[in-house]
Design a protein around this motif. Structure first.
Motif, mmCIF file in Angstrom:
data_model
loop_
_atom_site.group_PDB
_atom_site.id
_atom_site.type_symbol
_atom_site.label_atom_id
_atom_site.label_comp_id
_atom_site.label_asym_id
_atom_site.label_seq_id
_atom_site.Cartn_x
_atom_site.Cartn_y
_atom_site.Cartn_z
ATOM 1 N N HIS A 26 1.067 -1.245 0.310
ATOM 2 C CA HIS A 26 -0.301 0.115 -0.197
ATOM 3 C C HIS A 26 0.742 1.100 0.097
ATOM 4 O O HIS A 26 0.416 1.767 -0.310
ATOM 5 N N TYR A 27 2.069 1.340 0.896
ATOM 6 C CA TYR A 27 2.763 2.575 0.938
ATOM 7 C C TYR A 27 3.537 2.288 -0.384
ATOM 8 O O TYR A 27 3.888 3.934 -0.948
ATOM 9 N N SER A 28 4.312 1.396 -0.946
ATOM 10 C CA SER A 28 4.835 1.528 -1.658
ATOM 11 C C SER A 28 4.358 1.983 -2.637
ATOM 12 O O SER A 28 5.028 2.672 -3.889
ATOM 13 N N ILE A 71 12.698 4.576 12.170
ATOM 14 C CA ILE A 71 11.962 3.598 11.809
ATOM 15 C C ILE A 71 10.474 4.049 11.022
ATOM 16 O O ILE A 71 9.482 4.687 11.275
ATOM 17 N N GLY A 72 10.823 3.159 9.685
ATOM 18 C CA GLY A 72 9.254 3.873 9.165
ATOM 19 C C GLY A 72 9.551 5.042 8.131
ATOM 20 O O GLY A 72 8.538 6.116 8.531
ATOM 21 N N CYS A 73 10.537 5.204 8.285
ATOM 22 C CA CYS A 73 10.718 6.396 7.393
ATOM 23 C C CYS A 73 9.652 6.801 6.327
ATOM 24 O O CYS A 73 9.881 7.875 6.119
ATOM 25 N N GLY A 74 9.490 6.479 5.380
ATOM 26 C CA GLY A 74 8.439 6.894 4.991
ATOM 27 C C GLY A 74 9.657 6.591 3.166
ATOM 28 O O GLY A 74 10.498 6.231 2.824
ATOM 29 N N LYS A 75 8.392 7.689 2.701
ATOM 30 C CA LYS A 75 9.377 8.471 1.092
ATOM 31 C C LYS A 75 10.708 9.309 1.601
ATOM 32 O O LYS A 75 11.073 10.202 1.420
ATOM 33 N N GLN A 150 7.488 7.368 13.548
ATOM 34 C CA GLN A 150 6.374 8.510 12.702
ATOM 35 C C GLN A 150 5.255 8.377 12.408
ATOM 36 O O GLN A 150 5.333 7.792 11.893
ATOM 37 N N PHE A 151 4.322 8.405 13.209
ATOM 38 C CA PHE A 151 2.733 7.551 11.897
ATOM 39 C C PHE A 151 3.087 6.169 11.789
ATOM 40 O O PHE A 151 2.831 5.915 11.085
ATOM 41 N N ALA A 152 3.933 4.870 12.751
ATOM 42 C CA ALA A 152 4.262 4.051 12.378
ATOM 43 C C ALA A 152 4.360 2.964 13.395
ATOM 44 O O ALA A 152 3.980 1.522 12.966
HETATM 45 N N1 SAM Z 1 7.147 8.238 9.210
HETATM 46 C C1 SAM Z 1 6.607 9.119 7.870
HETATM 47 C C2 SAM Z 1 5.964 9.752 8.084
HETATM 48 O O1 SAM Z 1 5.854 10.835 9.202
HETATM 49 O O2 SAM Z 1 5.766 10.701 6.706
HETATM 50 C C3 SAM Z 1 5.996 7.991 7.242
HETATM 51 C C4 SAM Z 1 4.686 7.398 7.811
HETATM 52 S S1 SAM Z 1 3.195 6.366 7.284
HETATM 53 C C5 SAM Z 1 2.244 6.952 7.845
HETATM 54 C C6 SAM Z 1 3.668 4.907 7.649
HETATM 55 C C7 SAM Z 1 5.177 3.808 7.268
HETATM 56 O O3 SAM Z 1 5.399 2.997 7.991
HETATM 57 C C8 SAM Z 1 5.123 3.964 6.176
HETATM 58 O O4 SAM Z 1 6.616 3.947 5.162
HETATM 59 C C9 SAM Z 1 5.427 2.482 6.304
HETATM 60 O O5 SAM Z 1 5.839 1.722 4.819
HETATM 61 C C10 SAM Z 1 6.076 2.047 7.495
HETATM 62 N N2 SAM Z 1 5.768 0.470 8.595
HETATM 63 C C11 SAM Z 1 4.595 -0.350 8.752
HETATM 64 N N3 SAM Z 1 5.052 -1.902 8.969
HETATM 65 C C12 SAM Z 1 6.646 -1.324 9.030
HETATM 66 C C13 SAM Z 1 6.935 -2.275 9.306
HETATM 67 N N4 SAM Z 1 6.617 -3.559 9.884
HETATM 68 N N5 SAM Z 1 8.489 -2.234 9.624
HETATM 69 C C14 SAM Z 1 9.043 -0.839 9.051
HETATM 70 N N6 SAM Z 1 8.471 0.063 8.615
HETATM 71 C C15 SAM Z 1 7.048 -0.091 8.549
#
Ligand code: SAM
Length: 324
Positions: A26-28, A71-75, A150-152
């Protein structure tokens, strides 16, 4: 007693074992927005408010030259915030391969991202931070001064094993005295809003939260705090399964791993508290999340209500680093 299991009502996604993969895909697959598309978003002020909150957290808990793991840095949407905090080193990890590729492009510059010379070296890694022990993917970068999520973090609450690996990873990569800063949905607010509705669904023009029929009694037992799933839809942003994070359990697990709670506030209180600081008030003006009360260019009532379902937290690492 446990609620009786009844058939699910939502089937937009088959979520169970494959949910992490669904989240990653979904995020990809989320495309990058142009500046024009972003400004036209129905939740533009909410996005700006989220950026302000993350900037305030980063500026409050980071020192010049700090090493940071995200952790969960997104884009890589926070790279510029870290640059402004003048950090010394950055490692960003995300489960979504496409997001890591975008983050690399943001860092290195490409046709859609003007080349910005970041003042810190960075490493961007694709890994599941809630399944893998991070010492298996990190080289000799750890320990870090700051760990940001953040948000992850709520994606780790699908079961106890993931929740434990997530917090163990955070504790393992931090230096003693290092900070763990983050944002995630506020389960208290979500459960309160759910109980205020007749059905299993609530929201507004910006977001929607839908619980499975399994939770028809709306009882959530502190003795069974993991795997409480709901579908979350944020207009123009995400449509994903998420899990409630029972904060007292989160705090107790964090404590087991040597992470001591320093701060915890719902976004509404966070804004009221930090807007009093002239530096952060000025940043709010620059970002333009909240207007001056005179113009229409301000956060809508629905966006402000959506902000209420989130919270910010800070933990401090006590004791030695456990990285093997
Ligand atoms: N931190 C970024 C921001 O604040 O814009 C992205 C937030 S987005 C709402 C949540 C992120 O968590 C997504 O990029 C998703 O791929 C990542 N994520 C979810 N499960 C994860 C996992 N098991 N390990 C690493 N990243 C994860």
């Amino acid at each position: 007693s446990q609620p009786t299991k009844v058939p699910r009502t939502y089937d937009e996604v088959q979520v169970t074992e494959s949910s992490q993969q669904f989240i990653a895909e979904h995020y990809s697959n989320r495309s990058n927005q142009t500046i024009e598309e972003r400004e036209a978003s129905p939740i533009i002020h909410l996005k700006k408010l989220n950026n302000w909150i993350k900037s305030v957290l980063i500026q409050s808990y980071t020192k010049k030259n700090d090493s940071v793991i995200d952790i969960g840095c997104g884009k890589g949407g926070d790279l510029i915030k870290w640059d402004k905090a003048r950090i010394g080193y950055y490692v960003g990890i995300d489960i979504a391969k496409g997001s890591i590729e975008d983050a690399r492009m943001r860092y290195n510059g490409d046709a859609s991202h003007k080349r910005r010379v970041f003042s810190f070296p960075a490493r961007l890694i694709c890994a599941d931070c809630f399944t893998v022990h991070l010492d298996e993917v990190l080289q000799d970068e750890a320990p870090f001064d700051v760990c940001s999520c953040q948000f992850a973090m709520h994606y780790s609450w699908a079961n106890e094993e993931k929740a434990r690996i997530a917090l163990q990873n955070v504790a393992a990569v931090l230096k003693p005295g290092g900070y763990f800063i983050g944002t995630m949905p506020d389960a208290n607010v979500i459960v309160r809003k759910l109980r205020e509705t007749d059905g299993l669904e609530f929201g507004n023009s910006c977001y929607n939260i839908l619980f499975d029929d399994y939770y028809y009694e709306k009882k959530f037992l502190p003795s069974d705090p993991f795997g409480i799933e709901y579908m979350f839809h944020l207009e123009d942003a995400v449509s994903c399964p998420e899990w409630l994070v029972h904060f007292p359990t989160f705090q107790a697990l964090a404590d087991e791993y040597g992470l001591e709670l320093v701060y915890k506030k719902n976004f509404h209180e966070f804004v009221h508290e930090h807007i009093k600081n002239p530096v952060f008030a000025e940043l709010m003006k620059v970002l333009g999340a909240l207007g001056d009360g005179m113009s229409k260019d301000t956060i809508s009532a629905d966006e402000w209500d959506a902000a209420y379902i989130y919270m910010a937290f800070v933990f401090k690492k006590i004791g030695p680093s456990h990285i093997r």
